[in-house]
Structure formats: C-alpha cells, structure tokens
Design a protein around this motif. Structure first.
Motif, mmCIF file in Angstrom:
data_model
loop_
_atom_site.group_PDB
_atom_site.id
_atom_site.type_symbol
_atom_site.label_atom_id
_atom_site.label_comp_id
_atom_site.label_asym_id
_atom_site.label_seq_id
_atom_site.Cartn_x
_atom_site.Cartn_y
_atom_site.Cartn_z
ATOM 1 N N PRO A 1 2.548 -14.063 -5.349
ATOM 2 C CA PRO A 1 2.287 -13.236 -4.173
ATOM 3 C C PRO A 1 1.226 -13.852 -3.257
ATOM 4 C CG PRO A 1 2.167 -11.941 -6.200
ATOM 5 C CD PRO A 1 2.242 -13.382 -6.596
ATOM 6 N N ALA B 1 -5.907 -5.776 -0.537
ATOM 7 C CA ALA B 1 -4.832 -5.459 0.402
ATOM 8 C C ALA B 1 -4.201 -4.121 0.040
ATOM 9 C CB ALA B 1 -3.778 -6.556 0.374
ATOM 10 N N SER C 1 -0.442 -1.863 0.444
ATOM 11 C CA SER C 1 0.993 -2.035 0.676
ATOM 12 C C SER C 1 1.641 -0.654 0.695
ATOM 13 C CB SER C 1 1.615 -2.907 -0.416
ATOM 14 O OG SER C 1 1.850 -2.167 -1.583
ATOM 15 N N PRO C 2 2.871 -0.566 1.181
ATOM 16 C CA PRO C 2 3.549 0.733 1.203
ATOM 17 C C PRO C 2 4.039 1.186 -0.180
ATOM 18 C CG PRO C 2 4.973 -0.964 2.111
ATOM 19 C CD PRO C 2 3.639 -1.605 1.854
ATOM 20 N N LYS D 1 1.739 1.795 -6.980
ATOM 21 C CA LYS D 1 1.630 0.835 -8.071
ATOM 22 C C LYS D 1 0.964 1.466 -9.279
ATOM 23 C CE LYS D 1 1.388 -2.964 -4.858
ATOM 24 N NZ LYS D 1 0.577 -3.962 -4.206
ATOM 25 N N PRO E 1 0.415 4.629 -2.343
ATOM 26 C CA PRO E 1 0.931 3.878 -1.198
ATOM 27 C C PRO E 1 -0.118 3.838 -0.090
ATOM 28 C CG PRO E 1 2.568 5.457 -1.977
ATOM 29 C CD PRO E 1 1.289 5.750 -2.718
ATOM 30 N N ALA F 1 9.444 -0.737 -1.893
ATOM 31 C CA ALA F 1 9.364 -0.242 -0.522
ATOM 32 C C ALA F 1 10.623 -0.593 0.272
ATOM 33 C CB ALA F 1 8.128 -0.801 0.167
#
Length: 120
Positions: free
Chosen positions: A14, A52, A54-55, A58, A88, A111
């Motif tokens: 990533p 970071a 992200s939508p 996790k 999210p 996502a």
C-alpha cells in the motif's frame, strides 16, 4: 466457496506504508467485488502505515508482536489477540516501535463494492 492457499496469496504494497508486506487472503480478485476484504500484514521493526483515512471500515487483530495504533489524539499499544476498529473516514497510524516483527489480520469493507445510493 472460495479458498485461498496462503502460498498463493497475492502480496501488495500500500502507498505510504513503510517496511511492511501485506497479503490479500480474500477479495479484489473475484469477478464480483466482495463486500469484505481479508488481509494479513507483516510489519518489520520500525514499519508503519502512515497516517491516513479511507472510506473503508477496518478491523485489526494483532497476531504476533506489538503495534502502536494512533487515531484522533489517542494512542494504544496492542499485543497478541488485541483488536481495534477504525471507522470509515477515521485517520489512523500503525507503528511497530519494537525490535521484533509484528503481524496483524485486517478485515475491511471494500469501498469499491459499497452499495450506491439513489444520488450516485
């Protein structure tokens, strides 16, 4: 049923992640995008995810070693069998501050496969 043999799992790297290797155990390789993705990530000493958001939602489960998870001004040291949830849009930073490798199991929403609303 879809079985992924670990020796056949695809490695990926990533963006913004340092000194770690991830393996896709389930998801992103099917003709139909699954709602959930399952990944195994190994962090070398000093490895990190970068900070970071992200939508994707996790869920992290530490399998081996210790990892520091930081989010929203809060910091937690997680050891084997400890877990955490990142919502999210929530920024997070995961770091291996130890001198030993660490591994996590990552379950996340896909996502790309999220249902589209009426305005999408």
């Amino acid at each position: 049923m879809k079985v992924t043999r670990f020796d056949a799992a695809e490695a990926y790297f990533p963006a913004g992640h340092v000194d770690m290797r991830c393996y896709r155990l389930q998801g992103r390789d099917d003709a139909v995008e699954p709602a959930m993705l399952l990944n195994l990530c190994h962090f070398l000493p000093g490895g990190s995810t970068g900070s970071a958001a992200s939508p994707a939602e996790k869920l992290y489960l530490v399998l081996e070693g210790e990892l520091t998870v930081s989010s929203g001004g809060r910091e937690e040291l997680l050891g084997p069998w400890d877990s955490c949830r990142i919502a999210p849009g929530e920024a997070r930073l995961i770091e291996n501050r130890s001198h030993r490798p660490a591994s996590i199991l990552l379950v996340m929403t896909n996502a790309d496969a999220a249902p589209k609303g009426p305005s999408d």
